[in-house]
Design an enzyme around this catalytic site. Sequence first.
Site, PDB file in Angstrom:
ATOM      1  N   PHE A 149       0.797  -1.224   0.000  1.00  0.00           N
ATOM      2  CA  PHE A 149       0.000   0.000   0.000  1.00  0.00           C
ATOM      3  C   PHE A 149       0.836   1.283   0.000  1.00  0.00           C
ATOM      4  O   PHE A 149       0.453   2.284   0.619  1.00  0.00           O
ATOM      5  CB  PHE A 149      -0.962   0.014   1.196  1.00  0.00           C
ATOM      6  CG  PHE A 149      -1.615  -1.309   1.466  1.00  0.00           C
ATOM      7  CD1 PHE A 149      -2.356  -1.952   0.478  1.00  0.00           C
ATOM      8  CD2 PHE A 149      -1.465  -1.942   2.691  1.00  0.00           C
ATOM      9  CE1 PHE A 149      -2.949  -3.183   0.707  1.00  0.00           C
ATOM     10  CE2 PHE A 149      -2.052  -3.175   2.931  1.00  0.00           C
ATOM     11  CZ  PHE A 149      -2.791  -3.792   1.932  1.00  0.00           C
ATOM     12  N   CYS A 150       1.974   1.261  -0.682  1.00  0.00           N
ATOM     13  CA  CYS A 150       2.861   2.440  -0.727  1.00  0.00           C
ATOM     14  C   CYS A 150       3.217   2.910   0.683  1.00  0.00           C
ATOM     15  O   CYS A 150       3.327   4.115   0.947  1.00  0.00           O
ATOM     16  CB  CYS A 150       2.231   3.581  -1.523  1.00  0.00           C
ATOM     17  SG  CYS A 150       2.011   3.229  -3.275  1.00  0.00           S
ATOM     18  N   ALA A 151       3.381   1.949   1.585  1.00  0.00           N
ATOM     19  CA  ALA A 151       3.768   2.246   2.965  1.00  0.00           C
ATOM     20  C   ALA A 151       4.713   1.145   3.441  1.00  0.00           C
ATOM     21  O   ALA A 151       4.468   0.477   4.439  1.00  0.00           O
ATOM     22  CB  ALA A 151       2.539   2.339   3.856  1.00  0.00           C
TER      23      ALA A 151
END
Length: 475
Positions: free
Chosen positions: A377-379
């Site tokens: 999740f781009c994290a």
Amino acid sequence: MTVLTRSDAAAALTERLDRTVAPLLPTVGAGWVVPLVGGRQARSVHLDVAASAPALQRVADHVAAALPAYASVHRGAGYLSQLSTALYERARETVGTSVGARADDVVVFTRNTTDALNLLSSAVPGDVVVLDVEHHANLLPWRSPSRAHGARVVRVASTLVETEALLAAELARSPAALLAVTGASNVTGEVPDLRRLADLAHGHRARLAVDAAQLLPHRGVDLAATGIDYVAFSGHKVYAPYGVGALVGRRDWLDAAEPHLAGGGAVREVTTTSTTWAPSPERHEGGTPAVLGALALAEALRTLAETGLDRVREHEAALRDRLVAGLEGRGIEPLRLWSDAPDAVGVVSFVVPGWRSAQVAAYLSAEHGVGVRDGRFCAHPLLARFGLGRGDGAVRASFGVGSGSADVDRLLSALDQLLAEGPRWTYASDGGSCRPAPDDRPAPDWSGLESLTDPLGSASSPTSPCATLPTGADR
């Protein structure tokens, strides 16, 4: 004052779980029937709202009504140009009002939250303090080699109180210009106390910037009431997927920064040897703007305000309670950051024991028509904190004003089948994704596509999320 006992709270939760929750607002595509593998069909259940929310029907209608009037803005003498200019600038005013902008704040239209935070990063005249759990959009811009100042990353603690203490210590250790935080986690949905963080930053002579991509659609933002100095957000997260976001906040840094995109409209005077730049917002909106996108964003925020953010909160709380209780009842524990988070929006991430998340997501889509997201999740730093690194990840279900309890129930029912029987179809790695094999789901005739295969998928990841999928006794 009424004091609720533990039994009162439990009864209230039970009532919420038993209640049928209907969608709060109509969205484009609601009720769309999608193909499943094996020639079956089902109503599409869109539980990936945190990535891109469907357009509100009212937003789509507003854009359709404005489209015949579309023309260039700011410099055209024709009636359509002047009408488009008036609509565009009124949209700017509406966006500012919707987020509680102060009289001296400026609204700059951008492409999205990432674009907005990159713009702000070029304007900050000092170090930036940021948490390690941020979306990459609120982590990478501060680390850009082009910045003259550094990014100082603070590792979150298990509670918000402890995390705030760590931030205070870092701000006290060495001066910083900005504290940049998420308004709501795109992984867990948890919401920090932004007023307290604003006070914390200001107490150390720093400003507060909030990545509100997930917060704004669910809770709203009020800069004047909270003391937030800058807020960045995306239209496509707030039911207006027409290519526009915004950065709203204090003017001085933005007027002193180099133009975000040099070009026409950003200037006052140009010679062959010099340029006089315009102040913000024009300074950072070089070129022809996405007028219809700005109108869509303003209409979405206006619609949410008229609906009432308290109603939005109540609606999503009922859905979140239903999903979390359903997952926990099946032995699936949602990911959580802080034990004392005061609130959480409609974003829930989890891992199904014994199953790779990519396989779970592919199965939900192919066999049940339930769209979720899987991965990191781009994290990436945050998922690493949960022990979910490269080649792994979690499943994320997220919902909004167009979601209902029937959507949550479809997801839980599909998980029941997975846990009891496993998939009924076969799956294989396709580049960086996990896909049904074979994938016999047709694309719509109007799409012009021969299949659903992503031509860029093979370059997206070197891992094979289906290659080591546990099966049989290994589950």
